[in-house]
Design a protein around this motif. Structure first.
Motif, mmCIF file in Angstrom:
data_model
loop_
_atom_site.group_PDB
_atom_site.id
_atom_site.type_symbol
_atom_site.label_atom_id
_atom_site.label_comp_id
_atom_site.label_asym_id
_atom_site.label_seq_id
_atom_site.Cartn_x
_atom_site.Cartn_y
_atom_site.Cartn_z
ATOM 1 N N LEU A 43 -9.596 -17.449 -21.047
ATOM 2 C CA LEU A 43 -10.703 -17.881 -20.138
ATOM 3 C C LEU A 43 -10.425 -19.182 -19.516
ATOM 4 N N GLN A 44 -10.017 -19.945 -20.241
ATOM 5 C CA GLN A 44 -9.827 -21.599 -19.927
ATOM 6 C C GLN A 44 -8.891 -21.721 -19.071
ATOM 7 N N ILE A 45 -7.631 -21.034 -18.911
ATOM 8 C CA ILE A 45 -6.762 -21.028 -17.815
ATOM 9 C C ILE A 45 -7.205 -20.187 -16.787
ATOM 10 N N ALA A 46 -7.918 -19.227 -17.019
ATOM 11 C CA ALA A 46 -8.520 -18.610 -15.936
ATOM 12 C C ALA A 46 -9.357 -19.529 -15.028
ATOM 13 N N VAL A 47 -10.204 -20.094 -15.674
ATOM 14 C CA VAL A 47 -11.148 -21.310 -15.011
ATOM 15 C C VAL A 47 -10.648 -22.197 -14.496
ATOM 16 N N ALA A 48 -9.365 -22.650 -15.144
ATOM 17 C CA ALA A 48 -8.603 -23.807 -14.334
ATOM 18 C C ALA A 48 -8.213 -23.221 -13.061
ATOM 19 N N PHE A 49 -7.573 -22.059 -13.021
ATOM 20 C CA PHE A 49 -7.342 -21.764 -11.557
ATOM 21 C C PHE A 49 -8.494 -21.400 -10.433
ATOM 22 N N TYR A 50 -9.435 -21.161 -11.141
ATOM 23 C CA TYR A 50 -10.631 -21.273 -10.421
ATOM 24 C C TYR A 50 -11.062 -22.647 -9.826
ATOM 25 N N HIS A 51 -11.064 -23.497 -10.742
ATOM 26 C CA HIS A 51 -11.096 -24.920 -10.154
ATOM 27 C C HIS A 51 -10.246 -25.372 -9.271
ATOM 28 N N LEU A 52 -8.878 -25.003 -9.538
ATOM 29 C CA LEU A 52 -7.673 -25.512 -8.713
ATOM 30 C C LEU A 52 -7.953 -25.039 -7.228
ATOM 31 N N GLY A 53 -8.553 -23.506 -7.377
ATOM 32 C CA GLY A 53 -8.552 -22.910 -6.031
ATOM 33 C C GLY A 53 -9.777 -23.639 -5.257
ATOM 34 N N ASN A 54 -10.503 -24.509 -5.630
ATOM 35 C CA ASN A 54 -11.932 -25.021 -5.169
ATOM 36 C C ASN A 54 -11.393 -26.405 -5.038
ATOM 37 N N LEU A 55 -10.139 -26.820 -5.305
ATOM 38 C CA LEU A 55 -9.565 -28.180 -5.189
ATOM 39 C C LEU A 55 -10.249 -29.236 -6.217
ATOM 40 N N ASN A 56 -10.607 -28.849 -7.484
ATOM 41 C CA ASN A 56 -11.064 -29.482 -8.577
ATOM 42 C C ASN A 56 -9.930 -29.722 -9.400
ATOM 43 N N TRP A 57 -9.189 -30.920 -9.048
ATOM 44 C CA TRP A 57 -7.853 -31.407 -9.637
ATOM 45 C C TRP A 57 -8.284 -31.715 -11.412
ATOM 46 N N ARG A 58 -9.307 -32.478 -11.466
ATOM 47 C CA ARG A 58 -9.272 -32.759 -12.886
ATOM 48 C C ARG A 58 -10.011 -31.797 -13.528
ATOM 49 N N GLY A 59 -10.783 -30.876 -13.264
ATOM 50 C CA GLY A 59 -11.182 -29.540 -13.930
ATOM 51 C C GLY A 59 -10.043 -28.604 -14.208
ATOM 52 N N GLY A 60 -9.212 -28.520 -13.068
ATOM 53 C CA GLY A 60 -8.137 -27.478 -13.315
ATOM 54 C C GLY A 60 -7.096 -27.997 -14.334
ATOM 55 N N ALA A 61 -6.757 -29.495 -14.150
ATOM 56 C CA ALA A 61 -5.873 -30.028 -15.047
ATOM 57 C C ALA A 61 -6.197 -30.074 -16.544
ATOM 58 N N ILE A 62 -7.363 -30.302 -16.735
ATOM 59 C CA ILE A 62 -8.057 -30.438 -18.269
ATOM 60 C C ILE A 62 -7.942 -28.968 -18.696
ATOM 61 N N LEU A 63 -8.686 -28.110 -17.919
ATOM 62 C CA LEU A 63 -8.532 -26.657 -18.493
ATOM 63 C C LEU A 63 -7.291 -26.092 -18.746
ATOM 64 N N LEU A 64 -6.404 -26.293 -17.891
ATOM 65 C CA LEU A 64 -4.873 -25.785 -18.124
ATOM 66 C C LEU A 64 -4.446 -26.494 -19.380
ATOM 67 N N GLY A 65 -4.508 -27.629 -19.763
ATOM 68 C CA GLY A 65 -4.146 -27.981 -21.068
ATOM 69 C C GLY A 65 -4.833 -27.601 -22.114
ATOM 70 N N GLU A 66 -6.130 -27.478 -22.130
ATOM 71 C CA GLU A 66 -6.807 -26.955 -23.180
ATOM 72 C C GLU A 66 -6.508 -25.550 -23.643
ATOM 73 N N GLY A 67 -6.235 -24.619 -22.410
ATOM 74 C CA GLY A 67 -5.927 -23.450 -22.664
ATOM 75 C C GLY A 67 -4.612 -23.011 -23.236
ATOM 76 N N ILE A 68 -3.661 -23.873 -22.815
ATOM 77 C CA ILE A 68 -2.265 -23.993 -23.321
ATOM 78 C C ILE A 68 -2.235 -24.275 -24.955
ATOM 79 N N SER A 69 -2.922 -25.520 -25.091
ATOM 80 C CA SER A 69 -3.308 -25.778 -26.686
ATOM 81 C C SER A 69 -3.736 -24.500 -27.395
ATOM 82 N N ARG A 70 -4.664 -23.936 -26.868
ATOM 83 C CA ARG A 70 -5.401 -22.983 -27.668
ATOM 84 C C ARG A 70 -4.627 -21.719 -27.982
ATOM 85 N N LEU A 71 -3.485 -21.491 -26.744
ATOM 86 C CA LEU A 71 -2.932 -20.150 -27.086
ATOM 87 C C LEU A 71 -1.604 -20.323 -28.023
ATOM 88 N N ARG A 72 -1.019 -21.426 -27.910
ATOM 89 C CA ARG A 72 0.154 -21.856 -28.566
ATOM 90 C C ARG A 72 0.431 -20.918 -29.964
#
Length: 136
Positions: A43-72
């Motif tokens: 869900l963090q990766i999903a929300v990251a792409f929601y943020h990126l689609g709204n041009l929220n760079w910081r929110g997208g980048a942070i949530l992508l990193g957190e989602g990746i970390s949790r899924l590894r």
């Protein structure tokens, strides 16, 4: 898998990222403690792409990193999902987002050089337990 989980995966793959977040958050809230990072990571990766689609760079980048970390720790697969493939796609996107920076995000999202990540079903792949060991 449960119908809500299947629905969440379908929503992710249809790029309905906010709806995916809502669906998976309901599962995450009642999940066993050991499984929570799996659902939260998706869900963090999903929300990251929601943020990126709204041009929220910081929110997208942070949530992508957190989602990746949790899924590894669920790689290569968990609950029939190709976690390794999802993580690899998210890492590629995180690199693109970081390279574009806040000033280049609009151009990146207008003409993405990669398709949006897709969650793949891999029922025959060896599943990893939440503690990182192979399932029986």
């Amino acid at each position: 898998m449960s119908e809500p989980f299947n629905k969440g995966i379908d929503e992710f793959n249809q790029e309905a990222f906010y709806a995916c977040h809502d669906t998976l958050e309901a599962i995450w809230m009642t999940a066993e403690t050991a499984e929570k990072p799996f659902y939260q990571g998706i869900l963090q990766i999903a929300v990251a792409f929601y943020h990126l689609g709204n041009l929220n760079w910081r929110g997208g980048a942070i949530l992508l990193g957190e989602g990746i970390s949790r899924l590894r720790r669920f790689e290569p697969a968990y609950r029939g999902i190709g976690v390794e493939q999802l993580v690899d796609q998210a890492v590629e996107w995180l690199t693109l987002v970081q390279t574009a920076g806040p000033e280049g995000l609009a151009d990146l999202m207008a003409e993405p050089p990669l398709p949006m990540p897709q969650i793949l079903w891999v029922p025959d792949l060896e599943t990893t337990e939440p503690d990182g060991t192979a399932a029986d």
